[in-house]
Design a protein around this motif. Structure first.
Motif, mmCIF file in Angstrom:
data_model
loop_
_atom_site.group_PDB
_atom_site.id
_atom_site.type_symbol
_atom_site.label_atom_id
_atom_site.label_comp_id
_atom_site.label_asym_id
_atom_site.label_seq_id
_atom_site.Cartn_x
_atom_site.Cartn_y
_atom_site.Cartn_z
ATOM 1 N N LEU A 192 41.026 50.416 46.634
ATOM 2 C CA LEU A 192 42.085 49.676 47.328
ATOM 3 C C LEU A 192 41.672 48.222 47.557
ATOM 4 O O LEU A 192 42.466 47.300 47.328
ATOM 5 N N VAL A 193 40.434 48.007 47.999
ATOM 6 C CA VAL A 193 39.950 46.632 48.187
ATOM 7 C C VAL A 193 39.991 45.884 46.855
ATOM 8 O O VAL A 193 40.407 44.717 46.782
ATOM 9 N N SER A 194 39.613 46.566 45.787
ATOM 10 C CA SER A 194 39.635 45.968 44.451
ATOM 11 C C SER A 194 41.053 45.617 44.009
ATOM 12 O O SER A 194 41.245 44.706 43.198
ATOM 13 N N SER A 195 42.047 46.310 44.551
ATOM 14 C CA SER A 195 43.435 46.005 44.184
ATOM 15 C C SER A 195 43.853 44.620 44.685
ATOM 16 O O SER A 195 44.772 44.015 44.157
ATOM 17 N N PHE A 196 43.164 44.114 45.717
ATOM 18 C CA PHE A 196 43.438 42.771 46.246
ATOM 19 C C PHE A 196 42.682 41.692 45.476
ATOM 20 O O PHE A 196 43.216 40.602 45.259
ATOM 21 N N ILE A 197 41.447 41.971 45.106
ATOM 22 C CA ILE A 197 40.587 40.898 44.590
ATOM 23 C C ILE A 197 39.968 41.198 43.223
ATOM 24 O O ILE A 197 39.221 40.369 42.695
ATOM 25 N N GLY A 198 40.277 42.349 42.670
ATOM 26 C CA GLY A 198 39.682 42.728 41.391
ATOM 27 C C GLY A 198 38.360 43.452 41.596
ATOM 28 O O GLY A 198 37.632 43.200 42.557
ATOM 29 N N ARG A 199 38.066 44.352 40.680
ATOM 30 C CA ARG A 199 36.867 45.193 40.807
ATOM 31 C C ARG A 199 35.581 44.369 40.757
ATOM 32 O O ARG A 199 34.667 44.554 41.572
ATOM 33 N N GLU A 200 35.498 43.441 39.810
ATOM 34 C CA GLU A 200 34.258 42.657 39.654
ATOM 35 C C GLU A 200 33.958 41.845 40.903
ATOM 36 O O GLU A 200 32.823 41.816 41.371
ATOM 37 N N GLN A 201 34.985 41.177 41.427
ATOM 38 C CA GLN A 201 34.778 40.359 42.626
ATOM 39 C C GLN A 201 34.421 41.234 43.818
ATOM 40 O O GLN A 201 33.562 40.876 44.642
ATOM 41 N N CYS A 202 35.054 42.384 43.911
ATOM 42 C CA CYS A 202 34.764 43.313 45.004
ATOM 43 C C CYS A 202 33.291 43.720 44.978
ATOM 44 O O CYS A 202 32.596 43.658 45.997
ATOM 45 N N LEU A 203 32.795 44.110 43.818
ATOM 46 C CA LEU A 203 31.402 44.547 43.711
ATOM 47 C C LEU A 203 30.428 43.398 43.963
ATOM 48 O O LEU A 203 29.353 43.600 44.527
#
Length: 342
Positions: free
Chosen positions: A308-319
């Motif tokens: 869900l967090v990745s849905s806001f900022i993208g998976r790469e940026q989230c990690l």
């Protein structure tokens, strides 16, 4: 398959010592990682400064209240039993509940707990859950009667990654200050950071709204499909008051406090249902369409919450942000620190 859809792409290593077993006291001392998407700016602060950082927006909280969902008892044979209440079964002919039971039980088996509470096993479900009816003094208990009794004999259901028994402090700490609608078996943890003083300060510049989503144990359920889109999302009861719906229908920017608020807002934005059961799964291929900003804690690897967090900022940026949080010794999970996405 796109990288964003692969389960293993949401993995990361967290040192055990960064799992928060207790909350920060006072609440305002919790650390806050802020990520501004427009300019990709990252900075570190703490919760005391939240009111200085927020743009003009309406703030939404989840006012669900955690029940004491874990109880300990015995079988007729004397064997010990641990029962974890998940949710009422609304479509059954008589009041019954979905529960998780540690220990072997059979259909029609009777389990005994404190205060003359008895559970009768009605059905063993495919996913290992049980359907039970609760009785006291030969009277079947409805949801409100059971919750009232659990408040006297039950234990706060701390998440499985907190490796300690619950204590009296958890009764207060694992509950938001505005919790009022009983029904959750896990706290909407981003809300735990807010004190009365903080809410008063925020009200000076921001409109505050509440909705209810009863967080279920499914929030801790592992995603097991390698293609995350094949994951069957758990379903949770929600209710959004009319005034809150009006704001969602407007163009006012919205900050959602936590993933449960986000899922409720986004479910409403897609269906216009003010209450019912929310089973929305947000991920990079299904991003938010209404909520502007998110405040949330740091979540488990390969969970629907990190997706869900990745849905806001993208998976790469989230990690990348999670990697930074680990480097900066942020505290993770329910009693941990938080991140603000602007």
């Amino acid at each position: 398959m796109k990288q964003d859809l692969i389960l293993s792409s949401y993995d990361y290593h967290l040192p055990q010592e960064l799992i928060a077993n207790y909350p920060v006291i006072p609440k305002e001392n919790a650390k806050l990682l802020v990520y501004e998407r427009k300019n990709q700016k990252i900075f570190h602060t703490n919760f005391a400064n939240l009111k200085e950082i927020l743009p003009d927006c309406a703030i939404f909280f989840n006012d669900t209240k955690v029940i004491k969902a874990r109880i300990y008892g015995k079988k007729l044979s004397g064997g010990k039993i641990e029962l974890f209440l998940h949710q009422p079964l609304l479509n059954s002919k008589k009041p019954s509940f979905i529960v998780q039971i540690k220990g072997r039980v059979k259909i029609n088996e009777i389990l005994h707990f404190e205060k003359n509470l008895i559970a009768k096993v009605i059905q063993i479900l495919e996913d290992g859950m049980r359907q039970v009816c609760f009785y006291r003094n030969d009277k079947i208990l409805n949801t409100n009667e059971l919750y009232e009794l659990l408040d006297k004999i039950g234990h706060i259901p701390l998440p499985p990654y907190i490796k300690r028994a619950d204590n009296t402090d958890d009764i207060k700490d694992y509950q938001s200050i505005f919790a009022k609608n009983l029904g959750a078996v896990a706290a909407p943890t981003a809300s735990l950071h807010f004190s009365e003083d903080m809410i008063c300060d925020l009200k000076k510049k921001h409109e505050i709204y509440h909705l209810t989503l009863h967080v279920g144990a499914g929030t801790f359920k592992n995603v097991e499909c390698e293609n995350i889109q094949e994951h069957k999302m758990h379903s949770e009861f929600f209710n959004i008051p009319k005034k809150a719906c009006d704001i969602i229908n407007s163009k006012k920017p919205i900050l959602g406090i936590g993933t449960t608020v986000t899922r409720s807002i986004e479910y409403y934005a897609r269906t216009h249902k003010e209450n019912g059961f929310c089973d929305l799964f947000l991920h990079p291929n299904n991003p938010p369409i209404r909520q502007n900003y998110l405040l949330t804690n740091f979540h488990l690897p390969k969970s629907t919450l990190i997706m869900l967090v990745s849905s806001f900022i993208g998976r790469e940026q989230c990690l990348k942000l999670y990697e930074l949080a680990i480097k900066e010794k942020y505290r993770f999970y329910s009693y941990g620190d938080a991140m603000l996405i602007l």
